[in-house]
Design an enzyme around this catalytic site. Structure first.
Site, short mmCIF file in Angstrom:
data_model
loop_
_atom_site.label_atom_id
_atom_site.label_comp_id
_atom_site.label_asym_id
_atom_site.label_seq_id
_atom_site.Cartn_x
_atom_site.Cartn_y
_atom_site.Cartn_z
N GLU A 113 0.81 -1.22 0.00
CA GLU A 113 0.00 0.00 0.00
C GLU A 113 0.85 1.28 0.00
O GLU A 113 0.45 2.27 -0.58
CB GLU A 113 -0.96 -0.01 1.20
CG GLU A 113 -1.81 -1.26 1.22
CD GLU A 113 -2.87 -1.27 2.31
OE1 GLU A 113 -3.20 -0.21 2.85
OE2 GLU A 113 -3.36 -2.37 2.63
N GLU A 149 2.98 -7.78 9.63
CA GLU A 149 1.66 -7.17 9.86
C GLU A 149 0.75 -8.10 10.66
O GLU A 149 0.00 -7.66 11.53
CB GLU A 149 1.02 -6.90 8.50
CG GLU A 149 -0.40 -6.38 8.56
CD GLU A 149 -1.02 -6.24 7.17
OE1 GLU A 149 -0.60 -6.97 6.25
OE2 GLU A 149 -1.89 -5.38 7.01
C1 BGC Z 1 -2.87 -1.22 6.30
C2 BGC Z 1 -2.77 -0.88 7.75
C3 BGC Z 1 -3.76 0.20 7.96
C4 BGC Z 1 -5.09 -0.46 7.76
C5 BGC Z 1 -6.31 0.22 8.19
C6 BGC Z 1 -4.20 -1.86 6.10
O1 BGC Z 1 -4.44 -2.43 4.90
O2 BGC Z 1 -1.81 -1.92 5.81
O3 BGC Z 1 -1.61 -0.92 8.36
O4 BGC Z 1 -3.65 0.96 9.09
O5 BGC Z 1 -5.23 -1.02 6.50
O6 BGC Z 1 -6.83 -0.61 9.07
#
Ligand code: BGC
Length: 763
Positions: free
Chosen positions: A355, A648
């Protein structure tokens, strides 16, 4: 600075159009004798690489940097005196899409900020008192018929060395077939650079292997954000491609599946290089990737010693070192340092590949840890300004800054006001103040903080699903259950998609109300610090009302009633439960932790708090056991699986099958808890903003026989190193001059007004 923008493109390039070639721009000019100094100021819509007489002046990569381009754009200044000569000179630049028109955010939308690239430069030639300027104007020449045939910051770079424009950036090049530029404009404000320069730092040599699928893979040994430079020999037309990823699958084969590559969402991270004849070398000009592994295919010979990866990140002073007797913890510390580096590339991002977005929640939870690992004042100040500039009129703070489009182009305001994400506006400035002692950041953010809390106050007056059931409660106006809130987010076993859908159906009002409280409380404290007595009193009252409402509606007899660890951690960390109830809540949390075999059970919003909460409430040993737990979910589980950055999701690699899941392996947020190693294990705590007054109160425990922590604070270097030796506990401390310190030994001995300097205490 008076910039004249120039453009060259006949037609705008939209999201739907194919990726574009880079543009090559040049201008010759004369320098008279007697030049005393020369400064080049340059910026662009898109990313630019400058050259003066064929030489790239020393400076940041990824210029002009990433800001909310709809409002402001940075320019850079270079001292180019030594690059000029008397007579004819050449000023030039290559411009690519960068963030401005490149693939951005979770959905990889292109043309987010604009559809037409532009360049602006002012070269000041100083002859003593007299200054002559050379500026961009329509007399500049351009071509896009150069070697970069297609480019994007994230998707790909396609370089055809046969099309190189030899000598294009030197005086005397024949540009008669090139086009001329047109005058263009930029509607926002052009500002001097506010952020830190992005530079290439560590370099890594790969090990090459062939995986079970027959792929040739380069393993650089460390997950980074950056690029690969290489040298190859071959013949014109040979092709070399590199795909960058961060994982191997359960069979040890290269994969990008964990990053969600699909026909709709393209990860990209692909370099194609078409060779010219002979020996040649290349380093990508616009492509940046998050990777440890590279899958390589080539018509020419690939010698691993001719490949090198460079880690690029914002050039912040690194301020925190830690080492202890558990080598896996030492690797984990490296992992969090690397996740900071990989995600501090001009703006704070969630991850450097999938992202690459300025998610406010990620840096919110990471801000304390980040401030121990680095002096991030300048870096974060730039981003916080964009957070403020994108705050909606109604006070809602966005979850992604700079703004990006998600599914479509109807809105680029991502989940405005989401609890824990929007609260970055209160928590980060406060954290900066506590860490660095500067009230300026509080002044800068104060109005935005207040607007954010008022926005929540307005929303809390509305009725969501929960409140319909609370009809008669007079305090229901302090319960927040409207708006989109991610909730705890990604507790062990949860998937992004499922959590996202749950949040869309109904917000977790416990999470939202807790953060409503926490921001109101912080705002009141900030108002106090800034001498705004009336506001301080008003928001203290508001915070107290929210706290009481939280206790009434989300706790049972004063304590949480849940099997989820986060439900205990949150009210403890935020100071919602107090006195006897606090002790009961902490005990209940500890019982849950013990019965869970010391495995962590929290998600995104509480993981950074749990170790502090345990040790602050007397459960130091549980904090150690949780930190040193090697089973999934747990930080050392990742280390055992070979992680070199923080994941993550706790189970990014499945414990049973070793299959990689759809989770990034470079998210700093779940590693934020490691600040505990400095604050609790080594016991370096600030008692006054900027570490003007400190406490050193180490808490030994777990398997650790020694721990050494250093923090280079703005008040000087602080160190706390302890070891257990021959039945003794030995503590070495370093306390900087003029810092008032208190040393507390594990047996309870307290030294008030401890001396400054370096010395040893023993028990
Ligand atoms: C991101 C997170 C972000 C989140 C929102 C994700 O896809 O990688 O780190 O804060 O979306 O919940």
């Amino acid at each position: 600075m008076d910039f004249q923008f120039i453009s060259w493109e006949a037609a705008p390039c939209t999201q739907k159009d194919p990726l574009q070639p880079a543009a090559w721009l040049r201008k010759e000019f004369s320098v008279d004798t007697g030049l005393t100094a020369a400064r080049l100021h340059m910026t662009s819509l898109g990313n630019y690489i400058p050259y003066v007489n064929g030489i790239r002046p020393y400076g940041s990569l990824l210029t002009p940097g990433y800001t909310e381009y709809s409002v402001r754009l940075q320019y850079q200044t270079y001292d180019v005196t030594s690059l000029l000569k008397d007579g004819v000179n050449c000023l030039s630049a290559v411009v690519g899409d960068g963030w401005y028109r490149g693939s951005c955010g979770p959905m990889g939308m292109r043309a987010t900020y604009g559809t037409t690239l532009a360049l602006a430069a002012v070269l000041e030639l100083c002859y003593g008192e007299k200054t002559v300027t050379v500026s961009t104007d329509p007399s500049w020449k351009w071509t896009n018929n150069g070697p970069i045939c297609r480019q994007d910051i994230k998707l790909l770079e396609y370089y055809d060395a046969r099309k190189e424009l030899t000598g294009w950036n030197l005086p005397g090049y024949d540009d008669s077939l090139w086009g001329t530029c047109t005058a263009s404009s930029y509607g926002g404000e052009v500002i001097p650079t506010e952020g830190e320069a992005v530079l290439a730092h560590e370099r890594f040599s790969p090990v090459m292997f062939t995986d079970a699928k027959g792929n040739t893979v380069l393993d650089f040994g460390q997950n980074i954000a950056g690029y690969v430079s290489f040298r190859v020999r071959g013949k014109a037309g040979d092709k070399l491609t590199m795909i960058h990823g961060e994982a191997l699958d359960e069979n040890g084969c290269f994969t990008v599946a964990n990053l969600g590559d699909s026909a709709i969402l393209r990860l990209g991270q692909e370099l194609t290089y078409i060779l010219k004849d002979g020996l040649q070398q290349y380093e990508p000009m616009f492509l940046v990737c998050g990777f440890r592994y590279v899958k390589i295919t080539a018509d020419c010979e690939v010698l691993p010693e001719n490949f090198e990866a460079a880690a690029i990140y914002s050039d912040l002073p690194m301020t925190g070192d830690f080492e202890c007797s558990n080598p896996k913890i030492n690797r984990l510390v490296k992992n969090i340092q690397w996740s900071l580096k990989g995600n501090f590339v001009d703006i704070p991002t969630d991850c450097p590949h999938r992202e690459r977005a300025g998610w406010s929640g990620d840096i919110n939870v990471f801000s304390q840890c980040a401030a121990l690992l680095s002096d991030d004042r300048k870096f974060l100040r730039k981003w916080i300004k964009d957070l403020i500039l994108t705050q909606r009129e109604d006070g809602a703070v966005l979850s992604i800054v700079p703004k990006v489009f998600m599914m479509n182009r109807k809105s680029n305001e991502t989940t405005p006001g989401a609890a824990g994400w929007a609260d970055a506006i209160t928590q980060i400035p406060m954290q900066q103040y506590l860490s660095f002692g500067d009230t300026e950041i509080l002044e800068l953010c104060y109005d935005a903080m207040k607007k954010h809390v008022e926005f929540n106050r307005k929303r809390a007056a509305e009725e969501g699903k929960l409140k319909k059931k609370l009809d008669k409660s007079p305090d229901k106006c302090y319960v927040l259950d409207t708006g989109y809130h991610y909730g705890e987010w990604l507790e062990p076993g949860a998937a992004n998609l499922v959590d996202g859908m749950k949040a869309a159906v109904a917000p977790d009002s416990e999470v939202a109300t807790a953060w409503f409280f926490y921001s109101a409380k912080t705002l009141s404290e900030v108002a106090e610090i800034l001498g705004k007595a009336e506001d301080a009193a008003e928001y203290a009252v508001l915070a107290e009302e929210i706290r009481k409402a939280y206790i009434a509606h989300f706790l049972k007899d004063g304590v949480p009633d849940s099997s989820r660890q986060c439900k205990y951690v949150r009210p403890l960390y935020m100071g919602i439960v107090q006195g006897e109830d606090k002790a009961r809540t902490a005990k209940a949390l500890n019982d849950l932790v013990v019965s869970n075999g010391y495995r962590i059970g929290t998600g995104f919003l509480s993981t950074y708090q749990i170790l502090n909460v345990l040790s602050d409430n007397g459960y130091v040993e549980s904090a150690y056991r949780m930190l040193e737990n090697e089973e999934c979910p747990g930080w050392l589980y990742e280390v055992n699986k070979g992680a070199t950055t923080i994941w993550e999701g706790w189970d990014a690699v499945d414990p049973k099958t070793n299959k990689v899941k759809h989770k990034s392996m470079n998210h700093y947020s779940p590693g934020a808890a490691l600040s505990w190693l400095w604050t609790d294990c080594a016991g370096i705590r600030s008692l006054a903003p900027g570490y003007r007054k400190i406490q050193i109160s180490p808490l030994p425990g777990g398997s650790f026989t020694y721990a050494k922590a250093i923090y280079r604070s703005v008040s000087g270097e602080i160190a706390s190193s302890w070891k257990k030796e021959d039945g003794e506990f030995v503590l070495d401390v370093v306390i900087p001059p003029d810092v008032e310190a208190k040393v507390v030994l594990p047996d309870g001995t307290v030294y008030e007004n401890a001396a400054t300097g370096r010395y040893t205490c023993k028990i």
